[in-house]
Motif scaffolding. Structure first.
Motif, PDB file in Angstrom:
ATOM      1  N   LYS A   1      36.954  28.355  50.433  1.00 23.02           N
ATOM      2  CA  LYS A   1      37.565  28.066  49.129  1.00 23.02           C
ATOM      3  C   LYS A   1      38.516  26.902  49.303  1.00 23.02           C
ATOM      4  O   LYS A   1      39.468  27.052  50.059  1.00 23.02           O
ATOM      5  CB  LYS A   1      38.332  29.280  48.610  1.00 23.02           C
TER       6      LYS A   1
ATOM      7  N   THR B   1      35.272  30.281  45.123  1.00 21.25           N
ATOM      8  CA  THR B   1      36.477  31.100  45.009  1.00 21.25           C
ATOM      9  C   THR B   1      36.287  32.248  45.995  1.00 21.25           C
ATOM     10  O   THR B   1      35.209  32.404  46.578  1.00 21.25           O
ATOM     11  CB  THR B   1      36.684  31.650  43.583  1.00 21.25           C
ATOM     12  N   ILE B   2      37.301  33.070  46.157  1.00 22.23           N
ATOM     13  CA  ILE B   2      37.170  34.208  47.072  1.00 22.23           C
ATOM     14  C   ILE B   2      36.290  35.278  46.423  1.00 22.23           C
ATOM     15  O   ILE B   2      35.301  35.726  47.004  1.00 22.23           O
ATOM     16  CB  ILE B   2      38.551  34.780  47.455  1.00 22.23           C
ATOM     17  N   GLU B   3      36.637  35.662  45.217  1.00 23.19           N
ATOM     18  CA  GLU B   3      35.841  36.670  44.496  1.00 23.19           C
ATOM     19  C   GLU B   3      34.615  35.991  43.892  1.00 23.19           C
ATOM     20  O   GLU B   3      34.507  34.765  43.898  1.00 23.19           O
ATOM     21  CB  GLU B   3      36.687  37.314  43.388  1.00 23.19           C
TER      22      GLU B   3
ATOM     23  N   LYS C   1      42.784  30.937  36.778  1.00 20.24           N
ATOM     24  CA  LYS C   1      42.141  32.180  36.350  1.00 20.24           C
ATOM     25  C   LYS C   1      43.161  32.973  35.575  1.00 20.24           C
ATOM     26  O   LYS C   1      44.349  32.886  35.857  1.00 20.24           O
ATOM     27  CB  LYS C   1      41.728  33.010  37.575  1.00 20.24           C
TER      28      LYS C   1
ATOM     29  N   ARG D   1      37.566  40.077  32.418  1.00 24.12           N
ATOM     30  CA  ARG D   1      39.004  40.201  32.696  1.00 24.12           C
ATOM     31  C   ARG D   1      39.752  40.574  31.432  1.00 24.12           C
ATOM     32  O   ARG D   1      40.647  41.408  31.449  1.00 24.12           O
ATOM     33  CB  ARG D   1      39.554  38.871  33.223  1.00 24.12           C
TER      34      ARG D   1
ATOM     35  N   TRP E   1      41.905  38.337  55.820  1.00 19.65           N
ATOM     36  CA  TRP E   1      42.870  38.393  54.708  1.00 19.65           C
ATOM     37  C   TRP E   1      42.254  39.217  53.587  1.00 19.65           C
ATOM     38  O   TRP E   1      42.919  40.042  52.994  1.00 19.65           O
ATOM     39  CB  TRP E   1      43.186  36.972  54.241  1.00 19.65           C
ATOM     40  N   GLN E   2      40.963  38.976  53.335  1.00 18.06           N
ATOM     41  CA  GLN E   2      40.191  39.837  52.445  1.00 18.06           C
ATOM     42  C   GLN E   2      38.760  39.906  52.966  1.00 18.06           C
ATOM     43  O   GLN E   2      38.217  38.901  53.426  1.00 18.06           O
ATOM     44  CB  GLN E   2      40.142  39.282  51.017  1.00 18.06           C
TER      45      GLN E   2
ATOM     46  N   PRO F   1      41.880  42.548  43.773  1.00 16.14           N
ATOM     47  CA  PRO F   1      42.132  41.912  42.475  1.00 16.14           C
ATOM     48  C   PRO F   1      42.439  42.906  41.360  1.00 16.14           C
ATOM     49  O   PRO F   1      41.908  44.022  41.363  1.00 16.14           O
ATOM     50  CB  PRO F   1      40.816  41.182  42.195  1.00 16.14           C
ATOM     51  N   GLY F   2      43.262  42.500  40.418  1.00 14.65           N
ATOM     52  CA  GLY F   2      43.611  43.347  39.273  1.00 14.65           C
ATOM     53  C   GLY F   2      42.391  43.929  38.569  1.00 14.65           C
ATOM     54  O   GLY F   2      42.351  45.136  38.308  1.00 14.65           O
ATOM     55  N   PRO F   3      41.375  43.110  38.258  1.00  9.34           N
ATOM     56  CA  PRO F   3      40.192  43.657  37.569  1.00  9.34           C
ATOM     57  C   PRO F   3      39.294  44.478  38.501  1.00  9.34           C
ATOM     58  O   PRO F   3      38.228  44.927  38.099  1.00  9.34           O
ATOM     59  CB  PRO F   3      39.447  42.416  37.075  1.00  9.34           C
TER      60      PRO F   3
HETATM   61  P1  XMP Z   1      39.824  33.698  43.769  1.00  8.31           P
HETATM   62  O1  XMP Z   1      38.587  34.505  43.537  1.00  8.31           O
HETATM   63  O2  XMP Z   1      40.327  33.026  42.521  1.00  8.31           O
HETATM   64  O3  XMP Z   1      40.937  34.725  44.190  1.00  8.31           O
HETATM   65  O4  XMP Z   1      39.687  32.728  44.892  1.00  8.31           O
HETATM   66  C1  XMP Z   1      42.194  34.387  44.701  1.00  8.31           C
HETATM   67  C2  XMP Z   1      42.942  35.678  44.943  1.00  8.31           C
HETATM   68  O5  XMP Z   1      43.241  36.289  43.689  1.00  8.31           O
HETATM   69  C3  XMP Z   1      42.585  37.540  43.580  1.00  8.31           C
HETATM   70  N1  XMP Z   1      42.079  37.584  42.208  1.00  8.31           N
HETATM   71  C4  XMP Z   1      42.685  38.237  41.210  1.00  8.31           C
HETATM   72  N2  XMP Z   1      43.795  38.987  41.201  1.00  8.31           N
HETATM   73  N3  XMP Z   1      43.493  39.339  38.885  1.00  8.31           N
HETATM   74  C5  XMP Z   1      44.198  39.547  40.038  1.00  8.31           C
HETATM   75  O6  XMP Z   1      45.193  40.267  40.006  1.00  8.31           O
HETATM   76  C6  XMP Z   1      42.367  38.589  38.819  1.00  8.31           C
HETATM   77  O7  XMP Z   1      41.763  38.413  37.760  1.00  8.31           O
HETATM   78  C7  XMP Z   1      41.950  37.999  40.056  1.00  8.31           C
HETATM   79  N4  XMP Z   1      40.898  37.203  40.374  1.00  8.31           N
HETATM   80  C8  XMP Z   1      41.003  36.976  41.715  1.00  8.31           C
HETATM   81  C9  XMP Z   1      41.502  37.553  44.630  1.00  8.31           C
HETATM   82  O8  XMP Z   1      41.199  38.872  45.075  1.00  8.31           O
HETATM   83  C10 XMP Z   1      42.137  36.717  45.717  1.00  8.31           C
HETATM   84  O9  XMP Z   1      43.045  37.465  46.480  1.00  8.31           O
END
Ligand code: XMP
Length: 305
Positions: free
Chosen positions: A297, A301-303, A140, A100, A226-227, A189-191
């Motif tokens: 989750k 996590t989602i990702e 995160k 990231r 949602w995703q 996600p941004g990354p």
């Molecule tokens: P996680 O994986 O933390 O994701 O359960 C929760 C939501 O955030 C998105 N996500 C990100 N969005 N930068 C972003 O802009 C990031 O580094 C990042 N990591 C996770 C993910 O797609 C989900 O919608």
């Protein structure tokens, strides 16, 4: 829920007042949040806003072409082809937060160059409410929150959708007549695909993830997730033709959520899962197997990273 027309009118007036006669930049990611923020800001200040889209090589399939088309009405739009530079930076990087960080830095460099060139005093961001909460809790590092302003010396930051939840941003997107590929799009996600590739991000792994995401999105549309996406999570043995191969393992994930803070894995019909499996393994000879992730989750996590 927001009163969309009133929200739009107020947001445009507020942006106009904040930015005045100055120039501004916004990083356009293709997601609904930055698209709405950019459209509101463009309505407020026209071509004094420079929307910057950086193709990191970690974008969704067809994303760059979609951006060019959707925002063709913005003459000031900049599309930067930075794929090679991002893969170079990511070479050998395996830690998720380090990834990231590297992507965030690469992004800042690309973005900063444009901001200086157009003499931008203001930064417009598509930060929404849940981004702020997760960042404050330091769950995160979201690279679209913070970061940029420290590098470029902006006079101010404008966040027109900062108090909205995702479903509210979508309502505003519909009211702004943004195309459905944007307003109804899943959060990305941004990354980008970097968090859908476990370990080092290479062009090959990014391609596998990109194709898998495309297949999963198409096949699971009726589930209205949602995703939903595919991620490259490692390697395993498989058999292709008469040969044993050591190929990629793709995890398929599909979740329901309101804001991404919690999520439930969706129950998917077996025949749909099998169709996804056969498309992903069939379209890419280097994919050995496909698995479905049933974890909610929390605890996952989602990702993947
Ligand atoms: P996680 O994986 O933390 O994701 O359960 C929760 C939501 O955030 C998105 N996500 C990100 N969005 N930068 C972003 O802009 C990031 O580094 C990042 N990591 C996770 C993910 O797609 C989900 O919608």
């Amino acid at each position: 829920m927001v009163e969309t027309d009133e929200f739009i009118e107020d947001a445009v007036a507020e942006i106009r007042e904040e930015i005045g006669d100055a120039n501004a930049v916004i990083a356009l990611s293709g997601g609904v949040d930055s698209s709405v923020a950019a459209t509101l800001a463009y309505e407020a200040i026209g071509d004094r806003l420079t929307p910057v889209y950086v193709d990191t090589g970690l974008m969704r399939k067809g994303e760059t072409a979609e951006i060019r088309q959707t925002f063709s009405f913005m003459e000031s739009l900049r599309v930067i082809e930075a794929q090679d530079r991002f893969f170079d930076r990511l070479s050998g990087v395996v830690d998720p937060e380090e990834k990231r960080h590297v992507i965030g830095e690469g992004f800042i460099d690309e973005f900063e160059a444009v901001a200086r060139e157009v003499d931008a005093d203001y930064l417009v961001q598509g930060t929404i409410y849940p981004d702020r909460i997760e960042s404050e809790g330091n769950i995160k590092s979201h690279h679209n929150v913070g970061g940029l302003p420290e590098v470029v010396d902006f006079e101010g930051i404008v966040e027109p959708v900062r108090d909205l939840y995702k479903d509210e941003v979508r309502e505003v997107a519909r009211a702004l007549d943004l195309e459905e590929v944007i307003s109804e799009r899943m959060p990305f996600p941004g990354p980008g695909l970097a968090v859908r590739v476990v370990g080092e991000v290479t062009p090959e792994k990014a391609d596998v993830a990109r194709e898998a995401c495309h297949v999963v999105e198409e096949e699971l549309e009726e589930y209205d997730p949602w995703q939903a996406f595919g991620a490259v999570i490692g390697k395993a043995t498989g058999v292709k033709g008469d040969n044993r191969v050591h190929g990629w393992v793709v995890a398929v994930r599909s979740v329901e959520s309101r804001d991404g803070m919690t999520a439930r894995a969706q129950e998917i019909d077996w025949s749909t899962l099998q169709r996804i499996q056969s498309r992903i393994t069939g379209e890419n000879e280097n994919v050995a197997r496909v698995v479905y992730d049933v974890t909610h989750k929390p605890p996952a996590t989602i990702e993947y990273e």
